[in-house]
Structures are given as C-alpha cells and as structure tokens.
Design a protein around this motif. Structure first.
Motif, PDB file in Angstrom:
ATOM      1  N   GLY A  79       0.809  -1.203   0.000  1.00 39.41           N
ATOM      2  CA  GLY A  79       0.000   0.000   0.000  1.00 39.41           C
ATOM      3  C   GLY A  79       0.842   1.252   0.000  1.00 39.41           C
ATOM      4  O   GLY A  79       2.076   1.209   0.051  1.00 39.41           O
ATOM      5  N   THR A  80       0.169   2.380  -0.069  1.00 36.26           N
ATOM      6  CA  THR A  80       0.813   3.690  -0.095  1.00 36.26           C
ATOM      7  C   THR A  80       0.673   4.358   1.274  1.00 36.26           C
ATOM      8  O   THR A  80      -0.172   3.971   2.091  1.00 36.26           O
ATOM      9  N   ALA A  81       1.479   5.376   1.505  1.00 34.55           N
ATOM     10  CA  ALA A  81       1.445   6.076   2.793  1.00 34.55           C
ATOM     11  C   ALA A  81       0.207   6.959   2.884  1.00 34.55           C
ATOM     12  O   ALA A  81      -0.230   7.552   1.894  1.00 34.55           O
ATOM     13  N   PRO A  98      -6.533  -3.751   6.773  1.00 33.66           N
ATOM     14  CA  PRO A  98      -6.582  -3.026   5.496  1.00 33.66           C
ATOM     15  C   PRO A  98      -7.280  -1.683   5.712  1.00 33.66           C
ATOM     16  O   PRO A  98      -8.120  -1.542   6.598  1.00 33.66           O
ATOM     17  N   ARG A  99      -6.889  -0.700   4.906  1.00 34.54           N
ATOM     18  CA  ARG A  99      -7.522   0.621   5.006  1.00 34.54           C
ATOM     19  C   ARG A  99      -7.599   1.237   3.598  1.00 34.54           C
ATOM     20  O   ARG A  99      -7.394   0.539   2.598  1.00 34.54           O
ATOM     21  N   GLU A 100      -7.852   2.538   3.527  1.00 33.34           N
ATOM     22  CA  GLU A 100      -8.023   3.210   2.236  1.00 33.34           C
ATOM     23  C   GLU A 100      -6.773   3.127   1.354  1.00 33.34           C
ATOM     24  O   GLU A 100      -6.861   3.274   0.132  1.00 33.34           O
ATOM     25  N   ASN A 101      -5.615   2.931   1.969  1.00 37.54           N
ATOM     26  CA  ASN A 101      -4.360   2.884   1.209  1.00 37.54           C
ATOM     27  C   ASN A 101      -4.029   1.491   0.701  1.00 37.54           C
ATOM     28  O   ASN A 101      -2.934   1.263   0.173  1.00 37.54           O
ATOM     29  N   GLY A 102      -4.942   0.539   0.846  1.00 42.56           N
ATOM     30  CA  GLY A 102      -4.628  -0.860   0.549  1.00 42.56           C
ATOM     31  C   GLY A 102      -4.230  -1.534   1.837  1.00 42.56           C
ATOM     32  O   GLY A 102      -5.061  -1.907   2.654  1.00 42.56           O
ATOM     33  N   GLY A 103      -2.927  -1.693   2.048  1.00 41.62           N
ATOM     34  CA  GLY A 103      -2.443  -2.255   3.299  1.00 41.62           C
ATOM     35  C   GLY A 103      -2.626  -3.755   3.373  1.00 41.62           C
ATOM     36  O   GLY A 103      -2.505  -4.471   2.375  1.00 41.62           O
ATOM     37  N   PHE A 105      -4.101  -0.591  -8.657  1.00 35.65           N
ATOM     38  CA  PHE A 105      -4.204   0.862  -8.751  1.00 35.65           C
ATOM     39  C   PHE A 105      -4.428   1.412  -7.345  1.00 35.65           C
ATOM     40  O   PHE A 105      -5.511   1.246  -6.774  1.00 35.65           O
ATOM     41  N   TYR A 106      -3.399   2.060  -6.785  1.00 34.68           N
ATOM     42  CA  TYR A 106      -3.470   2.569  -5.425  1.00 34.68           C
ATOM     43  C   TYR A 106      -3.680   4.082  -5.419  1.00 34.68           C
ATOM     44  O   TYR A 106      -3.016   4.817  -6.170  1.00 34.68           O
ATOM     45  N   PRO A 107      -4.559   4.591  -4.551  1.00 37.55           N
ATOM     46  CA  PRO A 107      -4.652   6.041  -4.373  1.00 37.55           C
ATOM     47  C   PRO A 107      -3.329   6.596  -3.836  1.00 37.55           C
ATOM     48  O   PRO A 107      -2.637   5.939  -3.060  1.00 37.55           O
ATOM     49  N   VAL A 108      -3.008   7.791  -4.269  1.00 38.88           N
ATOM     50  CA  VAL A 108      -1.796   8.477  -3.792  1.00 38.88           C
ATOM     51  C   VAL A 108      -2.235   9.609  -2.862  1.00 38.88           C
ATOM     52  O   VAL A 108      -3.025  10.470  -3.245  1.00 38.88           O
ATOM     53  N   PHE A 109      -1.693   9.596  -1.643  1.00 36.96           N
ATOM     54  CA  PHE A 109      -2.078  10.584  -0.630  1.00 36.96           C
ATOM     55  C   PHE A 109      -0.946  11.529  -0.258  1.00 36.96           C
ATOM     56  O   PHE A 109      -1.191  12.552   0.386  1.00 36.96           O
ATOM     57  N   VAL A 116     -11.683   6.595  -7.583  1.00 35.03           N
ATOM     58  CA  VAL A 116     -10.968   5.679  -6.696  1.00 35.03           C
ATOM     59  C   VAL A 116     -10.311   6.526  -5.618  1.00 35.03           C
ATOM     60  O   VAL A 116      -9.123   6.859  -5.697  1.00 35.03           O
ATOM     61  N   ALA A 117     -11.088   6.915  -4.624  1.00 33.72           N
ATOM     62  CA  ALA A 117     -10.614   7.874  -3.638  1.00 33.72           C
ATOM     63  C   ALA A 117     -10.236   7.240  -2.314  1.00 33.72           C
ATOM     64  O   ALA A 117      -9.402   7.767  -1.588  1.00 33.72           O
ATOM     65  N   GLU A 118     -10.869   6.117  -1.980  1.00 31.79           N
ATOM     66  CA  GLU A 118     -10.594   5.540  -0.670  1.00 31.79           C
ATOM     67  C   GLU A 118     -10.539   4.015  -0.727  1.00 31.79           C
ATOM     68  O   GLU A 118     -10.956   3.316   0.189  1.00 31.79           O
ATOM     69  N   HIS A 119      -9.998   3.494  -1.822  1.00 27.18           N
ATOM     70  CA  HIS A 119      -9.838   2.054  -1.956  1.00 27.18           C
ATOM     71  C   HIS A 119      -8.924   1.789  -3.138  1.00 27.18           C
ATOM     72  O   HIS A 119      -8.772   2.625  -4.026  1.00 27.18           O
ATOM     73  N   ALA A 120      -8.286   0.618  -3.117  1.00 29.67           N
ATOM     74  CA  ALA A 120      -7.497   0.176  -4.262  1.00 29.67           C
ATOM     75  C   ALA A 120      -8.357  -0.726  -5.139  1.00 29.67           C
ATOM     76  O   ALA A 120      -9.272  -1.399  -4.662  1.00 29.67           O
ATOM     77  N   ILE A 121      -8.079  -0.729  -6.427  1.00 30.70           N
ATOM     78  CA  ILE A 121      -8.706  -1.681  -7.341  1.00 30.70           C
ATOM     79  C   ILE A 121      -7.599  -2.442  -8.055  1.00 30.70           C
ATOM     80  O   ILE A 121      -6.454  -1.967  -8.139  1.00 30.70           O
TER      81      ILE A 121
END
Length: 417
Positions: free
Chosen positions: A165-167, A226-231, A245-249, A297-302
């Motif tokens: 996941g992403t930070a 797991p959370r919005e960043n994947g994890g 596809f991970y959201p970037v924060f 795709v704002a708060e989840h990975a696909i």
C-alpha cells in the motif's frame, strides 16, 4: 532480473540491514529508495515476524509472537512525480521464496508456517472455537507444498504479498486513529481487542531518530488492518501478473510491501492463516495523473488479478447461514454465515481423521474459495467455502462406502504441551 533496490541480508535481523524498512504507517517515514515511473525493480522481503517463528514441532513461538513489531515492510519507495490525487499503478511481475538459499532458519528458505494465534495474542476468525496457539510447518518443493503437521494434502501455492500500500496523508492518518479509537472505546477491555491503537514500543520507522522518531511513533498507525491505502488486504489472487491501482495521498506515493504468502485460503481465517514466508517481489510502477478523481478511486485500491494457476476445477463446497451455534437468528449477518460455513467444513474433515485444529490450519493455508453467496433473502445470509478436492491424497467426496480414515500423524503442535 530487475535491479535489486532493497536488499536484505539473511544473516542479519530486519533492524540491522543497510536499508531500513518500517512497521507502521505515517506520512513522515522517509523513503528508502526513489524510483522513476516505468521502472522495474526487485525487493527483498522478510517474513512478517522477522524470523520469530521456527521450523520445529513446538507452538510456543506462536504463543509468544511479538505482534507489536508486525509487519516488517520493505520501503517506502518514492515514485518520482507522484502527487496526491494520482493513481499509482503497480504491476506484480514475479515473486517467490528467498532465492539466496534452499534451506535455512528463516521462513522462505525452503519452508513456511501457518499459525493459530491464542485469543489473548491476536486470536483469529474462529477464536471462540480455537482459543489456543497452534502451528503447522509447510515444506516447499518448487511451487507445491506439504506439511508434516497436516498430512495427506499437497497443493500448488498462489504466491502473493499479503500487504502492499501507499502512505496515508496526515489528515487520513488522523481519521484512521480517531475512528479506531472510538471503536476501542465501545469495549476497551475486550480480548482480543477491537482495534490496535498507535504503539511506540517496537516501532520501526526507517531512518527516523530522536525527537522526530518519538513524535511519529506516537502517531503512526499499526499495519494489521486493510484501510483506504490498501495495506494488509490478504487477497490471495493478488499474485504475479496482477496490476493494482493505489490512491496516492502524499508526494512520491511512498509504496511499501511485505507479508509474503506462499499460499492462503480466502479470508486467512486463522489470522496467521497463510503460509508465511520471506522472499522477493519484482514490481513495475507507473502513474495516472489525477486518477483518483478521473475514476472515483478515492478511498480504496482496485486491481486486475493475475491469471496464473493453480487452476483447480473440482471443489467440495460447504454452506453456512446467519444462525449462531446456539440457535439465535441474526439478520443477514454474512460474517456469521461465513464462520458457520468454515465450521461445517472443519467438522466434515474431522470425519476423515483430522483433528479440528489440523482442519482449521488447512483452511487458512490451502487455496480455498470463500464467497458471500446470498445477501438478500431475509433473514438468512448464505456464505460458502469451496475446497479443491485435488489437494487431498484420498477421496473426500461423500459415497455410500463412508469416509476413508487417514493417519493424522502427530497433529499440529499446540503451545503448552
């Protein structure tokens, strides 16, 4: 082979490496490596407990597993040009056990492990039924695995990272901590706990030190859920050939990866339910600018799952509904329905000679399929568990002749005996 950008020395502990990883989520953990969009690179990964679980016939190590130090993550990897609002594309090109050695003291060196955690140390999906600590060791032979603790089965693993996941941004981190603290407050003495708050003890935060380390350690989120960043999503189909596809924060995205699994059943139901291992993973990264808004795709990975095997064609499936063991009716409780399906499968496998604990460990480690099968027919949800029949050395489909009895061997080691 892609360039190795995050090496790990098998002779050293995770905290003694030349490049330091981390075991918490926080936007201020410095990147260990910077890569360019389009780059392909290799990463070494230590098993999630950094060698705390051993290849032996005792479960005392599982009973005393250092959960405050989980998970050991390789990274973060900063991607040049990544900005909040982008989507980070991550292709899983390849992954596997440790390539350096065939056998050794670390999980991934020819073997891996599955654990049932004690209720007072993490528990698991069925902890009310299995409150004690158990362990199974699995030996690797190419892409297949067998276990002296769960005899009579052999299967091909769907190798995958349990955690990637992403930070989070600072604002997202505050949201995580606030909502999880509110949940804990509803039953603060529950065992196991409802969630895990920030814990500075045993925190690993890359190259941070001094006052900055103390500040981040007090704020950083644990990596267990797991959370919005994947994890820690524990998706077994996130295997080689997958595109995520991970959201970037945060600037740079700060991608991290860890918790490699040789195999896992859907749900990873024993908590340490996969076949845990260290190893390597080859990744390619790229960016879709403003992708979070473009695709919602704002708060989840696909992700696009990989199409590699094993490809089992025959399954024996077990169903469950949302009625407790005590006969209490629950309204469309899909979690309970899946629990009951798992318990039905475990009870069935005991008719062939397995102990309930061996069957539980098997459901966590083997590539079973778990499905929510009906969620609209009030009051009962229906969930199903599909077990590939080909993984067994003996027939498990019901016949008029009755179940074949196997020798279960010494069984799975339990802590305290």
């Amino acid at each position: 082979m892609p360039e190795l950008v995050f090496p790990l020395d098998s002779a050293k502990r995770f905290t003694e490496q030349r490049l330091m990883g981390h075991n918490r989520w926080h936007p201020d953990i410095p990147a260990a490596v910077t890569v360019k969009p389009g780059a392909e690179f290799r990463v070494h990964v230590r098993d999630w407990l950094d060698g705390a679980i051993h290849n032996d016939d005792s479960a005392e190590d599982v009973l005393n597993a250092p959960l405050d130090a989980a998970h050991r993550l390789s990274g973060p990897f900063a991607v040049e040009g990544a900005q909040p609002g982008d989507l980070l594309i991550v292709d899983i090109l390849d992954l596997g056990p440790l390539p350096q050695e065939d056998s050794g003291p670390l999980a991934g060196q020819g073997w891996g492990y599955t654990g049932v955690f004690a209720t007072d140390n993490g528990g698991g999906f069925l902890t009310e039924h299995f409150p004690d600590a158990y362990k199974a060791i699995w030996d690797f032979s190419g892409q297949t695995t067998t276990s002296r603790h769960v005899p009579g089965v052999k299967f091909t693993g769907i190798t995958h990272p349990g955690l990637m996941g992403t930070a989070p941004s600072a604002a997202l981190l505050r949201k995580w901590n606030a909502r999880e603290e509110a949940l804990i407050a509803t039953d603060p003495q529950r065992v196991p706990p409802l969630a895990l708050p920030p814990e500075p003890r045993d925190a690993i935060l890359g190259t941070l030190s001094g006052a900055e380390f103390d500040r981040v350690a007090a704020e950083a989120a644990r990596t267990v859920p797991p959370r919005e960043n994947g994890g820690n999503q524990d998706i077994k189909n996130l295997t080689r050939g997958s595109r995520v596809f991970y959201p970037v924060f945060v600037d740079g995205a700060h991608l991290s990866v860890g918790d490699l699994h040789f195999s896992q059943g859907d749900g990873e139901i024993t908590f340490c339910g996969a076949i845990e291992m260290g190893g390597f993973i080859d990744l390619r990264v790229d960016l879709i600018k403003n992708g979070m808004e473009l695709y919602g795709v704002a708060e989840h990975a696909i992700f696009l799952p990989g199409n590699t095997g094993p490809n089992y064609s025959e399954y024996l499936a077990f169903s469950g509904t949302s009625v407790t063991l005590g006969g209490e009716q629950r309204y469309l409780d899909s979690q309970l329905a899946f629990e009951r399906a798992c318990l039905h499968a475990i009870d069935y496998l005991t008719k062939f000679g397995y102990t309930p604990e061996q069957a539980y460990l098997l459901l966590g480690a083997a590539p079973i399929e778990g499905r929510f099968s009906g969620v609209v027919d009030i009051p009962n949800s229906c969930a199903t568990v599909y077990i590939p029949t080909a993984i067994f050395d003996f027939p498990i489909v019901p016949t008029a002749a009755g179940p074949a009895r196997i020798d279960p061997g010494a069984g799975a080691p339990r802590a305290g005996r």
